[in-house]
Enzyme design. Structure first.
Site, short mmCIF file in Angstrom:
data_model
loop_
_atom_site.label_atom_id
_atom_site.label_comp_id
_atom_site.label_asym_id
_atom_site.label_seq_id
_atom_site.Cartn_x
_atom_site.Cartn_y
_atom_site.Cartn_z
N GLU A 86 18.44 -12.66 -2.23
CA GLU A 86 19.10 -11.51 -1.60
C GLU A 86 18.48 -11.25 -0.23
O GLU A 86 19.17 -11.15 0.78
CB GLU A 86 18.93 -10.29 -2.51
CG GLU A 86 19.53 -9.01 -1.97
CD GLU A 86 19.15 -7.81 -2.83
OE1 GLU A 86 19.81 -6.77 -2.68
OE2 GLU A 86 18.20 -7.91 -3.63
N HIS A 87 17.16 -11.11 -0.19
CA HIS A 87 16.42 -10.91 1.06
C HIS A 87 15.50 -12.11 1.29
O HIS A 87 14.83 -12.56 0.37
CB HIS A 87 15.55 -9.66 0.99
CG HIS A 87 16.29 -8.42 0.63
ND1 HIS A 87 16.33 -7.93 -0.67
CD2 HIS A 87 17.01 -7.56 1.37
CE1 HIS A 87 17.04 -6.82 -0.69
NE2 HIS A 87 17.48 -6.57 0.52
N HIS A 142 11.52 -1.50 -6.86
CA HIS A 142 12.90 -1.12 -7.16
C HIS A 142 13.17 -1.07 -8.66
O HIS A 142 13.80 -0.16 -9.16
CB HIS A 142 13.87 -2.15 -6.55
CG HIS A 142 14.41 -1.74 -5.22
ND1 HIS A 142 15.13 -0.59 -5.02
CD2 HIS A 142 14.34 -2.36 -4.01
CE1 HIS A 142 15.47 -0.51 -3.74
NE2 HIS A 142 15.01 -1.55 -3.12
N GLN A 190 10.12 -4.66 -2.75
CA GLN A 190 11.24 -4.92 -3.64
C GLN A 190 10.82 -4.81 -5.11
O GLN A 190 11.62 -4.43 -5.96
CB GLN A 190 11.82 -6.31 -3.38
CG GLN A 190 12.49 -6.44 -2.02
CD GLN A 190 13.50 -5.34 -1.78
OE1 GLN A 190 14.53 -5.27 -2.45
NE2 GLN A 190 13.21 -4.46 -0.84
N HIS A 229 64.46 -23.63 -4.24
CA HIS A 229 63.76 -23.59 -2.96
C HIS A 229 64.47 -24.49 -1.95
O HIS A 229 64.68 -24.09 -0.79
CB HIS A 229 62.32 -24.09 -3.13
CG HIS A 229 61.38 -23.10 -3.76
ND1 HIS A 229 61.56 -22.61 -5.03
CD2 HIS A 229 60.25 -22.51 -3.28
CE1 HIS A 229 60.57 -21.78 -5.32
NE2 HIS A 229 59.76 -21.69 -4.27
N ASP A 252 16.85 -2.58 5.32
CA ASP A 252 17.32 -1.67 4.26
C ASP A 252 17.84 -0.37 4.84
O ASP A 252 18.79 0.22 4.30
CB ASP A 252 16.18 -1.37 3.29
CG ASP A 252 16.31 -2.15 1.99
OD1 ASP A 252 17.25 -2.93 1.86
OD2 ASP A 252 15.44 -1.98 1.12
#
Length: 427
Positions: free
Chosen positions: A319-320, A254, A251, A412, A353
């Site tokens: 996230e992971h 990235h 990661q 109503h 992934d």
């Protein structure tokens, strides 16, 4: 990597990436120019930002066939198998319409309807992400979306990456436009001469893509405002330090802002992982990016036990999340906040992934506290169904009218009372 031994997680407050005012202004100008200038604006921005003079915005079927032919056969086979896995997983998510008859002939239910159209953004330029095609588009197709559009910036040769086009062709996506950046998001949201607008835009992108999605939200739906990638690994001394280091780096490569985190109850193990990270960094092609991520964002958090480690994870909401412990399912019981959870020493993050089937478009920046991965439910709408019989209205109308009148909504109340036998209408 920074060591944290006192439980102080103040770094989480700094995790959010704030966009500069000039970037936000630039995105607003791009979107407004596309709204007014259409295709010509798209071509001008593609020339300005990508250095490509587009002759045509839409990719042809012949170009897709030629691109797929250039992709190595082993990669094509991997794309095909990954697509099957992703489709099989997401088919299990498909919600159903339903109705039921309750007391006095009342029928209640839910009608599930797919969105009419979706735009999938696939990052490109210097990179090739066929996995983003599969993850963004397959859930929409499973949901029943009739029109799935793909946009991606061209590479230096003036064409979208071969792998992206091959993946799109494999799953039956044929409406593809070679534009990227904020201008592509504007085209999907508001339309141009070539691109009809869509109902929802999904897919990851750079800061300008994220800001553009934020700008158009409300005019169209979006999946999320994605931030830099994150991975947290909970590991004890039964884990392999070399494997854990490799997963952290998967990661870190990235983005310079990616956040790799190790949470462990063993200081000695943490030191081993730290040394492995440094050793493996030297052999990584994207060393410069990964190194900045590791040294500026990387953390090793020491906890007293694995229960405390789970508490830390719930604050990070990564996230992971990998659980590389002797009994990962025991730790899993205490995890509440994580996007994708990988159990055991063989479940490396890249398995998710690319291949396993669950979606890799996952909440970032701590949003796993309240958000979920992209899925079939991201591409459907639910409509409520209400059918009252005469008997049911007569039995309940007085209560409904009283409720409405208490809220000061006389119209109503009267709408119900006009249907009631013998009701006194308050004129």
């Amino acid at each position: 990597m920074e060591w944290i031994k006192d439980g102080n997680l103040d770094f989480l407050r700094k995790r959010k990436v704030e966009a500069r005012e000039d970037a936000q202004q630039s995105v607003a100008e791009i979107i407004n120019r596309v709204k007014s200038g259409g295709d010509e604006a798209l071509k001008a921005f593609t020339k300005q930002f990508d250095g490509i003079a587009l002759e045509a915005i839409q990719v042809t079927e012949d170009q897709m066939i030629a691109a797929a032919a250039r992709v190595p056969k082993p990669v094509l086979q991997a794309i095909k198998q990954a697509a099957r896995n992703i489709r099989a997983f997401h088919e299990k998510q498909l919600p159903q319409s339903w109705t039921e008859t309750v007391d006095q002939g009342v029928v209640l239910g839910q009608k599930v309807t797919p969105l009419d159209s979706v735009g999938v953004y696939v990052p490109g330029g210097t990179a090739c992400y066929p996995s983003s095609v599969l993850m963004g588009a397959i859930p929409a197709l499973v949901a029943g979306v009739k029109r799935v559009v793909l946009v991606s910036p061209p590479q230096k040769n003036g064409l979208i990456a071969d792998g992206v086009l091959a993946a799109a062709r494999e799953i039956g996506i044929h409406e593809i436009y070679q534009v990227g950046g904020a201008q592509a998001i504007a085209a999907l949201a508001y339309g141009t001469e070539s691109i009809r607008p869509v109902n929802k835009i999904v897919g990851p992108g750079n800061l300008y893509v994220m800001l553009a999605k934020k700008y158009v939200f409300g005019d169209v739906a979006i999946d999320s405002l994605a931030g830099p990638s994150e991975i947290a690994v909970v590991a004890d001394d039964s884990a392999n330090p070399s494997w854990v280091a490799a997963d952290l780096l998967s990661q870190a490569e990235h983005d310079r802002l990616s956040m790799p985190v190790l949470v462990t109850n063993s200081e000695a193990f943490g030191q081993q992982v730290e040394q492995e990270v440094e050793n493996q960094l030297k052999e990584l092609p994207r060393e410069a990016i990964a190194s900045e991520s590791v040294h500026k964002q990387g953390k090793i958090i020491l906890t007293a036990n694995l229960q405390q480690a789970a508490d830390v994870i719930n604050q990070i909401a990564p996230e992971h999340l990998e659980l590389a412990t002797r009994e990962p399912k025991e730790v899993l019981k205490f995890v509440r906040n994580a996007g994708a959870i990988f159990l055991g020493k063989y479940s490396s993050e890249p398995v998710g992934d690319y291949f396993a089937g669950p979606n890799h478009i996952i909440p970032t920046n701590g949003s796993a506290r309240y958000a979920s991965p992209l899925g079939v439910e991201s591409f459907i709408k639910r409509s409520s169904i209400i059918e009252y019989s005469d008997e049911a209205l007569q039995a309940n109308g007085q209560a409904i009218a009283a409720f409405a009148r208490f809220e000061g909504l006389e119209g109503h109340a009267r709408a119900v009372e006009k249907r009631m036998k013998g009701a006194v209408i308050h004129e």
